[in-house]
Write an enzyme that holds these catalytic residues in place. Structure first.
Site, PDB file in Angstrom:
ATOM      1  N   HIS A  70       0.818  -1.219   0.000  1.00  0.00           N
ATOM      2  CA  HIS A  70       0.000   0.000   0.000  1.00  0.00           C
ATOM      3  C   HIS A  70       0.849   1.264   0.000  1.00  0.00           C
ATOM      4  O   HIS A  70       0.308   2.373  -0.061  1.00  0.00           O
ATOM      5  CB  HIS A  70      -0.997  -0.001   1.165  1.00  0.00           C
ATOM      6  CG  HIS A  70      -0.432   0.322   2.497  1.00  0.00           C
ATOM      7  ND1 HIS A  70       0.020  -0.631   3.379  1.00  0.00           N
ATOM      8  CD2 HIS A  70      -0.236   1.504   3.117  1.00  0.00           C
ATOM      9  CE1 HIS A  70       0.458  -0.039   4.464  1.00  0.00           C
ATOM     10  NE2 HIS A  70       0.321   1.257   4.342  1.00  0.00           N
ATOM     11  N   ASP A 117       0.094  -7.541   1.276  1.00  0.00           N
ATOM     12  CA  ASP A 117       0.605  -6.173   1.429  1.00  0.00           C
ATOM     13  C   ASP A 117       2.133  -6.136   1.416  1.00  0.00           C
ATOM     14  O   ASP A 117       2.770  -5.933   2.438  1.00  0.00           O
ATOM     15  CB  ASP A 117       0.048  -5.553   2.717  1.00  0.00           C
ATOM     16  CG  ASP A 117       0.212  -4.036   2.735  1.00  0.00           C
ATOM     17  OD1 ASP A 117       0.583  -3.475   1.685  1.00  0.00           O
ATOM     18  OD2 ASP A 117      -0.024  -3.431   3.794  1.00  0.00           O
ATOM     19  N   SER A 207       4.463   2.189   8.131  1.00  0.00           N
ATOM     20  CA  SER A 207       4.144   1.189   7.113  1.00  0.00           C
ATOM     21  C   SER A 207       5.336   0.871   6.239  1.00  0.00           C
ATOM     22  O   SER A 207       6.095   1.761   5.862  1.00  0.00           O
ATOM     23  CB  SER A 207       3.037   1.708   6.192  1.00  0.00           C
ATOM     24  OG  SER A 207       1.801   1.495   6.775  1.00  0.00           O
TER      25      SER A 207
HETATM   26  N1  ARG Z   1      -0.962   1.954   7.496  1.00  0.00           N
HETATM   27  C1  ARG Z   1      -0.011   2.651   8.311  1.00  0.00           C
HETATM   28  C2  ARG Z   1       0.944   3.420   7.471  1.00  0.00           C
HETATM   29  O1  ARG Z   1       0.612   3.653   6.346  1.00  0.00           O
HETATM   30  C3  ARG Z   1       0.659   1.752   9.300  1.00  0.00           C
HETATM   31  C4  ARG Z   1      -0.190   1.674  10.443  1.00  0.00           C
HETATM   32  C5  ARG Z   1       0.216   0.664  11.437  1.00  0.00           C
HETATM   33  N2  ARG Z   1      -0.754   0.818  12.440  1.00  0.00           N
HETATM   34  C6  ARG Z   1      -0.762   0.124  13.557  1.00  0.00           C
HETATM   35  N3  ARG Z   1      -1.665   0.407  14.433  1.00  0.00           N
HETATM   36  N4  ARG Z   1       0.136  -0.778  13.785  1.00  0.00           N
HETATM   37  O2  ARG Z   1       1.949   3.918   7.930  1.00  0.00           O
END
Ligand code: ARG
Length: 263
Positions: A70, A117, A207
């Site tokens: 993503h 992912d 992420s």
């Molecule tokens: N989707 C998030 C990003 O784009 C990562 C989030 C991880 N969240 C979590 N609660 N561990 O950086």
């Protein structure tokens, strides 16, 4: 990714679901340090890299970074990603930088909640740093280390200059499935590892970064990729990580493909 439209939409839907459940949508907005609040000393995680779109990654070959699906737009030529490596403090002297040339994203990727992912990025030059090995099997005692330059709180909306890390226990699939099921999300247990504690988690901007354990000789090996979570560090909602043991063969194949592909 810091500003990922899909994440925002997913978060919005989840927040709405939670709100209608009578759980306040901002239940996690208390001042808790995410990622344990520990600042990584220079050199502790030498393969950890920062990507310019606001994600993390891991150097798995001198010219290949593994990140989250993503975090990238898709498969193909891509010279838009700037990689900063070799420094825990992004402003420190001695940073090595490279630019992306090509990306391969997991074929089945739809959005981070639905598995698949991961993505690999070929760089325009080799980086002179140690590389991280992907674990063949789940390793260790169920405690892993996660890291990133992302938010240290769910409500901070600020990225960090210094790399932070924390140890997080794995949460059993059944427990995680149940928790996220209540929020209306169907996890993919074979493709995701849940881990974290109330108050200890990764967060927005982490992420793509690696989750690591210790291999047989005590060396770090990568077991996961920071993927998503409902808020950050909330009680009952652990972080969700890409389960690399499932994808190792596909990632190896993607790296081989990347090597052959022209510029
Ligand atoms: N989707 C998030 C990003 O784009 C990562 C989030 C991880 N969240 C979590 N609660 N561990 O950086």
């Amino acid at each position: 990714m810091a500003r990922n439209v899909v994440s925002l939409v997913v978060a919005g839907v989840l927040a709405a679901v939670l709100a209608t459940d009578g759980i306040p949508a901002h239940a996690g907005d208390t001042a808790r340090p995410v990622v344990g609040g520990l600042v990584a000393p220079q050199g502790k995680f030498p393969w950890a890299v920062r990507l310019s779109m606001g994600c993390g990654g891991a150097l798995i070959e001198p010219r290949v970074v593994l990140t989250a699906g993503h975090c990238v737009d898709g498969t193909g030529r891509n010279d838009s990603i700037l990689v900063t490596a070799g420094v825990a403090d992004l402003t420190a002297r001695g940073a090595q930088t490279a630019r992306s040339e090509r990306v391969v994203r997991a074929e089945g990727f739809v959005d981070e909640t639905r598995g698949d992912d991961w993505a690999v990025i070929r760089l325009d030059r080799p980086l002179h740093l140690p590389t991280l090995r992907i674990a063949k099997e789940p390793v260790g005692d169920g405690r892993y280390v996660v890291m990133g330059w992302g938010q240290t709180r769910e409500d901070s909306l600020q990225q960090e200059q210094r790399l932070h890390y924390a140890a997080v226990p794995v949460v059993p699939d059944a427990k995680c499935l149940e928790a996220y099921g209540k929020a209306g999300v169907k996890l993919v247990p074979d493709e995701q590892i849940c881990a974290g504690l109330p108050g200890v988690d990764t967060c927005q901007g982490d992420s793509g970064g690696p989750m690591v354990g210790r291999g047989r000789r005590g060396e770090w090996v990568q077991v996961g990729i920071v993927s998503w979570g409902l808020g950050c560090a909330r009680d009952g909602y652990p972080g969700v990580y890409t389960q690399l043991s499932t994808f190792r063969p596909a990632i190896k194949a993607a790296v081989r493909k990347l090597r052959q592909e022209p510029r």
